[in-house]
Motif scaffolding. Structure first.
Motif, PDB file in Angstrom:
ATOM      1  N   VAL A 104       4.732   6.341   8.517  1.00  0.00           N
ATOM      2  CA  VAL A 104       4.495   6.594   8.194  1.00  0.00           C
ATOM      3  C   VAL A 104       3.455   7.538   7.578  1.00  0.00           C
ATOM      4  O   VAL A 104       3.888   8.747   7.452  1.00  0.00           O
ATOM      5  CB  VAL A 104       4.477   5.542   6.451  1.00  0.00           C
ATOM      6  CG1 VAL A 104       4.211   6.226   5.300  1.00  0.00           C
ATOM      7  CG2 VAL A 104       6.228   4.866   6.633  1.00  0.00           C
ATOM      8  N   LEU A 105       2.398   7.003   8.313  1.00  0.00           N
ATOM      9  CA  LEU A 105       1.027   7.720   8.381  1.00  0.00           C
ATOM     10  C   LEU A 105       1.098   9.246   9.093  1.00  0.00           C
ATOM     11  O   LEU A 105       1.021   9.817   8.904  1.00  0.00           O
ATOM     12  CB  LEU A 105       0.318   7.126   8.957  1.00  0.00           C
ATOM     13  CG  LEU A 105      -0.228   5.936   7.263  1.00  0.00           C
ATOM     14  CD1 LEU A 105      -0.242   4.186   7.282  1.00  0.00           C
ATOM     15  CD2 LEU A 105      -2.398   5.829   7.634  1.00  0.00           C
ATOM     16  N   LEU A 122       0.512  -1.180   0.112  1.00  0.00           N
ATOM     17  CA  LEU A 122       0.061  -0.016  -0.042  1.00  0.00           C
ATOM     18  C   LEU A 122       0.573   1.102   0.017  1.00  0.00           C
ATOM     19  O   LEU A 122       0.596   2.486  -0.695  1.00  0.00           O
ATOM     20  CB  LEU A 122      -0.852   0.010   1.415  1.00  0.00           C
ATOM     21  CG  LEU A 122      -2.331  -1.316   1.642  1.00  0.00           C
ATOM     22  CD1 LEU A 122      -2.779  -0.836   2.329  1.00  0.00           C
ATOM     23  CD2 LEU A 122      -3.212  -0.710  -0.206  1.00  0.00           C
ATOM     24  N   ILE A 123       2.302   1.047   0.925  1.00  0.00           N
ATOM     25  CA  ILE A 123       2.751   2.451   0.740  1.00  0.00           C
ATOM     26  C   ILE A 123       3.121   2.711  -0.357  1.00  0.00           C
ATOM     27  O   ILE A 123       3.992   3.516  -1.158  1.00  0.00           O
ATOM     28  CB  ILE A 123       4.117   2.313   1.604  1.00  0.00           C
ATOM     29  CG1 ILE A 123       3.460   2.314   3.529  1.00  0.00           C
ATOM     30  CG2 ILE A 123       5.027   3.219   1.812  1.00  0.00           C
ATOM     31  CD1 ILE A 123       3.942   1.903   4.755  1.00  0.00           C
ATOM     32  N   LEU A 168       2.828  12.036   8.330  1.00  0.00           N
ATOM     33  CA  LEU A 168       1.747  12.395   6.890  1.00  0.00           C
ATOM     34  C   LEU A 168       0.643  13.061   7.050  1.00  0.00           C
ATOM     35  O   LEU A 168      -0.431  13.715   7.191  1.00  0.00           O
ATOM     36  CB  LEU A 168       1.513  11.334   5.886  1.00  0.00           C
ATOM     37  CG  LEU A 168       2.113  10.738   4.569  1.00  0.00           C
ATOM     38  CD1 LEU A 168       1.767   9.613   4.253  1.00  0.00           C
ATOM     39  CD2 LEU A 168       2.938  11.886   3.638  1.00  0.00           C
ATOM     40  N   SER A 169       1.221  13.529   8.270  1.00  0.00           N
ATOM     41  CA  SER A 169       0.505  14.416   9.081  1.00  0.00           C
ATOM     42  C   SER A 169      -1.040  13.677   9.569  1.00  0.00           C
ATOM     43  O   SER A 169      -2.819  14.313   9.713  1.00  0.00           O
ATOM     44  CB  SER A 169      -0.205  15.876   8.566  1.00  0.00           C
ATOM     45  OG  SER A 169       0.964  16.511   8.219  1.00  0.00           O
ATOM     46  N   VAL A 170      -1.386  12.231   9.909  1.00  0.00           N
ATOM     47  CA  VAL A 170      -2.175  11.329  10.116  1.00  0.00           C
ATOM     48  C   VAL A 170      -2.880  12.102  11.746  1.00  0.00           C
ATOM     49  O   VAL A 170      -3.947  11.439  11.553  1.00  0.00           O
ATOM     50  CB  VAL A 170      -2.755  10.011  10.082  1.00  0.00           C
ATOM     51  CG1 VAL A 170      -1.369   9.080  10.893  1.00  0.00           C
ATOM     52  CG2 VAL A 170      -3.444   9.668   9.603  1.00  0.00           C
ATOM     53  N   HIS A 217       5.874  -0.684  13.701  1.00  0.00           N
ATOM     54  CA  HIS A 217       6.188   0.420  13.805  1.00  0.00           C
ATOM     55  C   HIS A 217       6.270   1.443  12.689  1.00  0.00           C
ATOM     56  O   HIS A 217       5.476   3.292  12.675  1.00  0.00           O
ATOM     57  CB  HIS A 217       7.070   1.077  14.786  1.00  0.00           C
ATOM     58  CG  HIS A 217       7.786   2.889  15.465  1.00  0.00           C
ATOM     59  ND1 HIS A 217       7.374   3.053  15.879  1.00  0.00           N
ATOM     60  CD2 HIS A 217       8.807   2.993  15.214  1.00  0.00           C
ATOM     61  CE1 HIS A 217       7.282   4.301  16.529  1.00  0.00           C
ATOM     62  NE2 HIS A 217       8.840   3.582  15.193  1.00  0.00           N
ATOM     63  N   GLU A 218       7.391   0.739  11.679  1.00  0.00           N
ATOM     64  CA  GLU A 218       7.709   1.622  10.548  1.00  0.00           C
ATOM     65  C   GLU A 218       6.258   1.473   9.676  1.00  0.00           C
ATOM     66  O   GLU A 218       6.616   2.871   8.787  1.00  0.00           O
ATOM     67  CB  GLU A 218       8.891   1.185   9.739  1.00  0.00           C
ATOM     68  CG  GLU A 218       8.190  -0.622   9.609  1.00  0.00           C
ATOM     69  CD  GLU A 218       8.805  -1.627  10.098  1.00  0.00           C
ATOM     70  OE1 GLU A 218       9.508  -2.672  10.744  1.00  0.00           O
ATOM     71  OE2 GLU A 218       8.773  -0.980  11.646  1.00  0.00           O
TER      72      GLU A 218
END
Length: 528
Positions: free
Chosen positions: A170-171, A128-129, A174-176, A165-166
């Motif tokens: 990532v999210l 998905l990434i 991206l300011s999740v 965790h990694e």
């Protein structure tokens, strides 16, 4: 004839008198533990991914295959083909999402991805990434896309951050977190549930994520919608409670404002008529109060300790355990904080609970008593005069390692402050027998405390021996303590070895142990 008898005897012996095969039993035991850990891991992951039961994902997957043809087939033919690889399926679904389809199709595509990553063995999140899905999914956290889309996007993110965790990092980059907090609204309770669930996962991941959640006003946002979760939505209240619990695990790193905000939310949660929430609130309070007098005072000022006593009335051991742990932590504070718990009758209640079948409850009982024994002289006197004190001596030989350790701290703390005749009363309570058993366990803390207790008792006896009519050396030897001390002189721990030798020389060779003043460390000179 003899051969037949021998055969029959051998057959019966092999058939009916076989013992347990140690190797086979070991393999069975290991397999059982592996299965138990797997089940716990699956249960924890299902909670993180918002799955009600282990078969729920499979059932939902079947429903998905039936519904795909209606909403998604026109955008991607053959999507419902079971032979498609995970990569191909995710690729087609992300293509649909990136093509800005109608809302019902967009929601269906998010649902499909969400279900695929909810199963016990999900596809690698790295796919998905690689397909640039996280950024697109986060961008959908806007009510202009429709509540159904926002709900599915938040739920999908909840599942994505429940893994490694990694991937969560990532999210977060991206300011999740900011977007999740922004969509918490009283107008959309279901969206709130998904957003809070995702935030709970992030708070439980690492302190950096928890700090970012707090910095972006999560607690303040939760308080703005408290009319929803305090009276109408029990599921949302449970999720908020979970997020607060995960935040409280990092309580030592929280700033004062964060602590106050957490306490304000706990005030609202703990009065909700829900046993699970009540139980979790006790854990939150313990996490906040842990070994910090200022935070303990904040707890006491808000009268949360009353709920600890309420928990002791429960018929569930897990609630009794956490209630005792909470109250024991308060007793670890200053004398005034300890006195608050004593005045509410903690000793009488503990007396009814000690020697419980649940070792964990006994662990917290001895922890609480050890903290009370470190109190002031009046608290020490109250403890010694209570019936629980005599029963607590057995704790030195308890089958629980933590109970033994806390019991050793209890009597070590007592002997540091008690008057000589009070220490000698321990001999009349047969403490030497319990000390002898305690010295059998290979625990440095217990051994050090037991040696400290022994030396302080003999120091008291040396000061008072002209006023008493018995020689405690005989009782000490008959209990087996001297033999244990002689064995400890060869202990691998140099401090323990030196302490044991010092006691033997001072008591049984010099006959005049040096006077140890109250509160001094007996063995400082020996160790140094």
């Amino acid at each position: 004839m003899m051969l037949v008898q021998d055969y029959r005897f051998k057959h019966r012996n092999d058939k009916f008198l076989q013992g347990f095969n140690e190797e086979e039993m070991k393999i069975k035991h290991e397999n059982f533990n592996v299965e138990l850990r797997r089940n716990k891991r699956v249960e924890k992951m299902m909670k993180k991914r918002k799955i009600i039961s282990e078969n729920a994902a499979d059932k939902e997957q079947e429903n998905l295959y039936r519904s795909v043809s209606q909403d998604l087939q026109s955008y991607s033919a053959g999507l419902s083909d079971r032979n498609l690889s995970d990569f191909d399926k995710l690729s087609r679904l992300t293509e649909i999402i990136h093509s800005d389809p109608p809302m019902n199709v967009l929601a269906a595509a998010l649902t499909a991805i969400r279900i695929m990553i909810s199963v016990d063995s999900p596809p690698d999140m790295g796919i998905l990434i690689h397909l640039d899905f996280p950024l697109k999914c986060i961008s959908l956290l806007d009510y202009s896309n429709g509540a159904a889309v926002v709900s599915e996007a938040a739920w999908t993110i909840c599942n994505m951050v429940s893994g490694k965790h990694e991937y969560a990092e990532v999210l977060v980059n991206l300011s999740v977190i900011q977007r999740l907090i922004r969509i918490i609204s009283p107008d959309y309770p279901l969206v709130c549930e998904h957003a809070v669930w995702a935030i709970s996962n992030l708070c439980g991941d690492c302190i950096e994520f928890a700090e970012e959640v707090l910095e972006n006003g999560y607690l303040e946002k939760i308080m703005k919608i408290k009319h929803i979760w305090t009276s109408q939505n029990m599921e949302l209240a449970s999720l908020i409670n979970w997020s607060i619990h995960n935040i409280s695990l990092r309580a030592k790193d929280l700033n004062p404002i964060g602590i106050i905000n957490v306490i304000e939310i706990v005030k609202e949660l703990i009065v909700i008529d829900n046993l699970q929430i009540f139980h979790s609130c006790l854990c939150v309070l313990s996490n906040i109060a842990n070994l910090d007098n200022e935070k303990i005072q904040l707890i006491v000022d808000n009268e949360f300790h009353i709920y600890g006593f309420e928990g002791l009335k429960s018929n569930q051991n897990c609630i009794i355990y956490d209630s005792l742990k909470f109250l024991g932590i308060i007793c670890s504070g200053n004398h005034d904080q300890t006195q608050v718990i004593i005045d509410l009758g903690i000793l009488d209640i503990i007396e009814t609970l000690i020697d419980n079948e649940c070792n964990q409850i006994d662990d917290e009982i001895y922890f609480t008593l050890a903290n009370i024994a470190a109190g002031n002289s009046s608290q020490l006197e109250l403890l010694q005069n209570h019936r629980i004190f005599k029963r607590a001596i057995k704790g030195l030989a308890h089958n629980s390692p933590k109970s033994r350790k806390e019991a050793s701290f209890l009597f070590s703390n007592f002997c540091k402050q008690a008057k000589n005749f009070n220490k000698l009363e321990l001999v009349e309570l047969n403490i030497f027998s319990s000390l002898s058993q305690a010295l059998d366990f290979n625990d440095p803390d217990i051994t050090n405390n037991c040696l400290d207790i022994i030396y302080r008792i003999f120091t008291a006896w040396n000061a008072e021996k002209y006023y008493i009519n018995y020689d405690i050396k005989d009782l000490f030897i008959s209990a087996g303590c001297l033999a244990k001390l002689e064995a400890l002189t060869n202990h691998m721990n140099e401090n323990i070895s030196a302490m044991s030798l010092h006691i033997i020389k001072e008591i049984f060779e010099n006959n005049e142990p040096e006077i140890v003043f109250e509160g001094d460390s007996v063995f400082d000179d020996v160790i140094n």
